[in-house]
Design a protein around this motif. Sequence first.
Motif, PDB file in Angstrom:
ATOM      1  N   LEU A  17       0.823  -1.203   0.000  1.00  0.00           N
ATOM      2  CA  LEU A  17       0.000   0.000   0.000  1.00  0.00           C
ATOM      3  C   LEU A  17       0.861   1.257   0.000  1.00  0.00           C
ATOM      4  CD1 LEU A  17      -2.845  -0.967   2.475  1.00  0.00           C
ATOM      5  CD2 LEU A  17      -2.933  -0.892  -0.008  1.00  0.00           C
ATOM      6  N   ALA A  18       1.963   1.239   0.717  1.00  0.00           N
ATOM      7  CA  ALA A  18       2.852   2.393   0.738  1.00  0.00           C
ATOM      8  C   ALA A  18       3.441   2.636  -0.643  1.00  0.00           C
ATOM      9  CB  ALA A  18       3.961   2.184   1.762  1.00  0.00           C
ATOM     10  N   ALA A  19       3.735   1.586  -1.354  1.00  0.00           N
ATOM     11  CA  ALA A  19       4.288   1.720  -2.701  1.00  0.00           C
ATOM     12  C   ALA A  19       3.274   2.321  -3.664  1.00  0.00           C
ATOM     13  CB  ALA A  19       4.750   0.359  -3.211  1.00  0.00           C
ATOM     14  N   CYS A  20       1.993   2.187  -3.361  1.00  0.00           N
ATOM     15  CA  CYS A  20       0.948   2.734  -4.228  1.00  0.00           C
ATOM     16  C   CYS A  20       0.707   4.216  -3.980  1.00  0.00           C
ATOM     17  CB  CYS A  20      -0.385   2.006  -3.976  1.00  0.00           C
ATOM     18  SG  CYS A  20      -0.362   0.271  -4.389  1.00  0.00           S
ATOM     19  N   GLY A  21       1.293   4.763  -2.945  1.00  0.00           N
ATOM     20  CA  GLY A  21       0.997   6.124  -2.519  1.00  0.00           C
ATOM     21  C   GLY A  21       1.553   7.189  -3.425  1.00  0.00           C
ATOM     22  N   SER A  22       1.003   8.378  -3.294  1.00  0.00           N
ATOM     23  CA  SER A  22       1.505   9.517  -4.037  1.00  0.00           C
ATOM     24  C   SER A  22       2.640  10.150  -3.252  1.00  0.00           C
ATOM     25  CB  SER A  22       0.380  10.527  -4.270  1.00  0.00           C
ATOM     26  OG  SER A  22      -0.143  10.953  -3.041  1.00  0.00           O
ATOM     27  N   SER A  23       3.619  10.696  -3.958  1.00  0.00           N
ATOM     28  CA  SER A  23       4.788  11.236  -3.283  1.00  0.00           C
ATOM     29  C   SER A  23       4.659  12.712  -2.983  1.00  0.00           C
ATOM     30  CB  SER A  23       6.042  10.972  -4.115  1.00  0.00           C
ATOM     31  OG  SER A  23       5.889  11.572  -5.382  1.00  0.00           O
ATOM     32  N   SER A  24       3.849  13.430  -3.717  1.00  0.00           N
ATOM     33  CA  SER A  24       3.758  14.857  -3.446  1.00  0.00           C
ATOM     34  C   SER A  24       2.326  15.359  -3.528  1.00  0.00           C
ATOM     35  CB  SER A  24       4.670  15.635  -4.397  1.00  0.00           C
ATOM     36  OG  SER A  24       4.375  15.305  -5.730  1.00  0.00           O
ATOM     37  N   GLY A  25       1.424  14.650  -2.870  1.00  0.00           N
ATOM     38  CA  GLY A  25       0.060  15.108  -2.738  1.00  0.00           C
ATOM     39  C   GLY A  25      -0.846  14.672  -3.871  1.00  0.00           C
ATOM     40  N   PRO A  26      -2.120  15.080  -3.783  1.00  0.00           N
ATOM     41  CA  PRO A  26      -3.128  14.636  -4.740  1.00  0.00           C
ATOM     42  C   PRO A  26      -2.801  15.004  -6.188  1.00  0.00           C
ATOM     43  CG  PRO A  26      -4.168  15.634  -2.843  1.00  0.00           C
ATOM     44  CD  PRO A  26      -2.680  15.849  -2.715  1.00  0.00           C
ATOM     45  N   SER A  27      -2.133  16.129  -6.418  1.00  0.00           N
ATOM     46  CA  SER A  27      -1.855  16.533  -7.790  1.00  0.00           C
ATOM     47  C   SER A  27      -0.871  15.592  -8.476  1.00  0.00           C
ATOM     48  CB  SER A  27      -1.320  17.964  -7.822  1.00  0.00           C
ATOM     49  OG  SER A  27      -0.106  18.026  -7.102  1.00  0.00           O
ATOM     50  N   ALA A  28      -0.088  14.833  -7.694  1.00  0.00           N
ATOM     51  CA  ALA A  28       0.885  13.909  -8.272  1.00  0.00           C
ATOM     52  C   ALA A  28       0.240  12.605  -8.702  1.00  0.00           C
ATOM     53  CB  ALA A  28       1.998  13.630  -7.261  1.00  0.00           C
ATOM     54  N   ARG A  29      -0.981  12.344  -8.282  1.00  0.00           N
ATOM     55  CA  ARG A  29      -1.660  11.084  -8.573  1.00  0.00           C
ATOM     56  C   ARG A  29      -2.589  11.261  -9.763  1.00  0.00           C
ATOM     57  NH1 ARG A  29      -5.904  10.551  -5.351  1.00  0.00           N
ATOM     58  NH2 ARG A  29      -4.693  11.085  -3.548  1.00  0.00           N
ATOM     59  N   ASP A  30      -2.599  10.285 -10.649  1.00  0.00           N
ATOM     60  CA  ASP A  30      -3.516  10.276 -11.783  1.00  0.00           C
ATOM     61  C   ASP A  30      -4.857   9.752 -11.286  1.00  0.00           C
ATOM     62  OD1 ASP A  30      -4.949   9.904 -14.095  1.00  0.00           O
ATOM     63  OD2 ASP A  30      -3.436   8.659 -15.076  1.00  0.00           O
ATOM     64  N   PRO A  31      -5.902  10.601 -11.234  1.00  0.00           N
ATOM     65  CA  PRO A  31      -7.182  10.167 -10.669  1.00  0.00           C
ATOM     66  C   PRO A  31      -7.879   9.087 -11.491  1.00  0.00           C
ATOM     67  CG  PRO A  31      -7.376  12.373 -11.573  1.00  0.00           C
ATOM     68  CD  PRO A  31      -5.926  11.992 -11.652  1.00  0.00           C
ATOM     69  N   SER A  32      -7.417   8.832 -12.712  1.00  0.00           N
ATOM     70  CA  SER A  32      -8.032   7.770 -13.501  1.00  0.00           C
ATOM     71  C   SER A  32      -7.441   6.401 -13.157  1.00  0.00           C
ATOM     72  CB  SER A  32      -7.868   8.043 -14.999  1.00  0.00           C
ATOM     73  OG  SER A  32      -6.504   7.947 -15.366  1.00  0.00           O
ATOM     74  N   GLN A  33      -6.380   6.383 -12.386  1.00  0.00           N
ATOM     75  CA  GLN A  33      -5.732   5.145 -11.947  1.00  0.00           C
ATOM     76  C   GLN A  33      -6.134   4.841 -10.509  1.00  0.00           C
ATOM     77  OE1 GLN A  33      -3.829   3.167 -13.956  1.00  0.00           O
ATOM     78  NE2 GLN A  33      -4.553   4.601 -15.510  1.00  0.00           N
ATOM     79  N   PRO A  34      -6.198   3.562 -10.140  1.00  0.00           N
ATOM     80  CA  PRO A  34      -6.550   3.236  -8.749  1.00  0.00           C
ATOM     81  C   PRO A  34      -5.528   3.793  -7.764  1.00  0.00           C
ATOM     82  CG  PRO A  34      -6.598   1.270 -10.133  1.00  0.00           C
ATOM     83  CD  PRO A  34      -6.003   2.368 -10.951  1.00  0.00           C
TER      84      PRO A  34
END
Length: 118
Positions: A17-34
Amino acid sequence: MKQTFLLAPVVAVIATLAACGSSSGPSARDPSQPMIYVSSQRAPAYIANCLESRLSRVRMSRVGSATEIAVGSDSNNSYFVTLTPTNAGSIIKVMHPANAPDDPPEPEMRFDIARCAT
């Protein structure tokens, strides 16, 4: 010695689960990906009941063989969890839509998923 073996699955899921996390907040995560996509040896019903006991404002529904869980207010869901049965347990997929509130906060949601998946 027995405690070491009992903790091994918990540590493995938390590390995943930690490996799935974003490194610099919500903007770093692609919301279309789990946000989270992991397998568990637990049955979907066990995970669903566990999450329901840990989270507030949870609504469950069935879509075919999968269990879908919406977390958050009725008008603005924060997370969508899909539990798909497998021969060995479940696949857990958590989506966090763009502009969705962090209720509960993402670290708490990850912790609850980890606790219920092991």
